[in-house]
Scaffold this motif. Sequence first.
Motif, PDB file in Angstrom:
ATOM      1  N   MET A 188     -29.967  20.713  17.677  1.00  0.00           N
ATOM      2  CA  MET A 188     -29.724  20.927  19.103  1.00  0.00           C
ATOM      3  C   MET A 188     -30.188  22.314  19.505  1.00  0.00           C
ATOM      4  SD  MET A 188     -26.098  20.570  21.097  1.00  0.00           S
ATOM      5  CE  MET A 188     -25.978  20.816  22.847  1.00  0.00           C
ATOM      6  N   SER A 189     -30.527  22.468  20.778  1.00  0.00           N
ATOM      7  CA  SER A 189     -30.897  23.741  21.384  1.00  0.00           C
ATOM      8  C   SER A 189     -32.186  24.314  20.841  1.00  0.00           C
ATOM      9  CB  SER A 189     -29.763  24.777  21.230  1.00  0.00           C
ATOM     10  OG  SER A 189     -29.670  25.270  19.916  1.00  0.00           O
ATOM     11  N   GLY A 190     -33.059  23.444  20.279  1.00  0.00           N
ATOM     12  CA  GLY A 190     -34.325  23.904  19.728  1.00  0.00           C
ATOM     13  C   GLY A 190     -35.244  24.520  20.758  1.00  0.00           C
ATOM     14  N   GLY A 191     -35.109  24.113  22.034  1.00  0.00           N
ATOM     15  CA  GLY A 191     -36.008  24.633  23.047  1.00  0.00           C
ATOM     16  C   GLY A 191     -35.466  25.823  23.804  1.00  0.00           C
ATOM     17  N   SER A 192     -34.275  26.300  23.468  1.00  0.00           N
ATOM     18  CA  SER A 192     -33.656  27.400  24.217  1.00  0.00           C
ATOM     19  C   SER A 192     -33.232  28.507  23.272  1.00  0.00           C
ATOM     20  CB  SER A 192     -32.431  26.905  24.991  1.00  0.00           C
ATOM     21  OG  SER A 192     -32.747  25.819  25.833  1.00  0.00           O
ATOM     22  N   THR A 193     -33.290  29.729  23.761  1.00  0.00           N
ATOM     23  CA  THR A 193     -32.910  30.880  22.941  1.00  0.00           C
ATOM     24  C   THR A 193     -31.398  31.079  22.961  1.00  0.00           C
ATOM     25  OG1 THR A 193     -33.051  32.453  24.764  1.00  0.00           O
ATOM     26  CG2 THR A 193     -35.094  31.995  23.533  1.00  0.00           C
ATOM     27  N   PRO A 194     -30.840  31.730  21.929  1.00  0.00           N
ATOM     28  CA  PRO A 194     -29.409  32.055  21.962  1.00  0.00           C
ATOM     29  C   PRO A 194     -29.036  32.913  23.167  1.00  0.00           C
ATOM     30  CG  PRO A 194     -30.276  32.319  19.744  1.00  0.00           C
ATOM     31  CD  PRO A 194     -31.454  32.087  20.643  1.00  0.00           C
ATOM     32  N   GLU A 195     -29.957  33.777  23.594  1.00  0.00           N
ATOM     33  CA  GLU A 195     -29.697  34.631  24.749  1.00  0.00           C
ATOM     34  C   GLU A 195     -29.471  33.789  26.006  1.00  0.00           C
ATOM     35  OE1 GLU A 195     -31.636  36.967  21.635  1.00  0.00           O
ATOM     36  OE2 GLU A 195     -32.128  35.042  22.568  1.00  0.00           O
ATOM     37  N   LEU A 196     -30.345  32.814  26.229  1.00  0.00           N
ATOM     38  CA  LEU A 196     -30.184  31.943  27.392  1.00  0.00           C
ATOM     39  C   LEU A 196     -28.939  31.073  27.248  1.00  0.00           C
ATOM     40  CD1 LEU A 196     -32.827  29.865  29.264  1.00  0.00           C
ATOM     41  CD2 LEU A 196     -30.799  28.727  28.368  1.00  0.00           C
ATOM     42  N   LEU A 197     -28.753  30.497  26.065  1.00  0.00           N
ATOM     43  CA  LEU A 197     -27.635  29.572  25.865  1.00  0.00           C
ATOM     44  C   LEU A 197     -26.286  30.252  26.016  1.00  0.00           C
ATOM     45  CD1 LEU A 197     -28.993  27.468  22.881  1.00  0.00           C
ATOM     46  CD2 LEU A 197     -28.852  26.787  25.282  1.00  0.00           C
ATOM     47  N   THR A 198     -26.190  31.493  25.592  1.00  0.00           N
ATOM     48  CA  THR A 198     -24.919  32.210  25.725  1.00  0.00           C
ATOM     49  C   THR A 198     -24.557  32.405  27.187  1.00  0.00           C
ATOM     50  OG1 THR A 198     -25.192  33.364  23.608  1.00  0.00           O
ATOM     51  CG2 THR A 198     -23.702  34.365  25.217  1.00  0.00           C
ATOM     52  N   LEU A 199     -25.500  32.885  27.972  1.00  0.00           N
ATOM     53  CA  LEU A 199     -25.238  33.103  29.395  1.00  0.00           C
ATOM     54  C   LEU A 199     -24.978  31.770  30.096  1.00  0.00           C
ATOM     55  CD1 LEU A 199     -25.066  35.401  31.478  1.00  0.00           C
ATOM     56  CD2 LEU A 199     -27.469  34.947  32.040  1.00  0.00           C
TER      57      LEU A 199
END
Length: 212
Positions: free
Chosen positions: A1-12
């Motif tokens: 999961m979340s392969g297309g998004s960065t941790p920075e984006l996902l956290t916010l």
Amino acid sequence: MSGGSTPELLTLHAVRLKGVADDRRIAERFALDQAVTSELLLDYQAYGWVTWSEFAGSGGWSLTEAGRAENERQLATELDRAAGRGLIAETYQEFLPLNERLQRACTDWQLRPTEDDPLAFNDHRDRQWDRLVIDELKALAKALHAVSLRITVVLDRFDGYDVRFADALKKVREGDHAWVDKTGADSCHTVWFELHEDLIATLGVLRSTQLS
């Protein structure tokens, strides 16, 4: 999961989806490393994107107006890179009538009108009434699965809404009726509301405009 998004984006983004949540719940939303998530949250606090508040012994992070704007900027950039804006917008239009059905189902779960009181509380003694609501939730679960398949092709972070909804509905069907609209947990209503918020955030629209 979340392969297309960065941790920075996902956290916010997790802060927005959860509304108010602590480090653990924010990290859990997208299966992020909690230590990394906590560091990012402190950075975002310094940037003025998130704020910490406490009430009655519990606390959580929430977005500021600046954080909301930054979240939508990041999501727009991500969506344009994925070249999927048209598909997400089209799917959102198909989602809206489903959303109306979900709202009616939740209202019918909470209220059971009588001749004397059209806003009478549903005491759940009318099993046929409740069965019809659960049947509607089952139909919506099937529709949600189709929606999830379409949007996850564009962005991995949309994955799992249908599974979470189905898990909550399973609890309802097993007799734990609180999972229709339970707050503070992945109930049917909570999961659906979160998907709605995810779609409008991704497209940068307001709930009141309905992408008109």
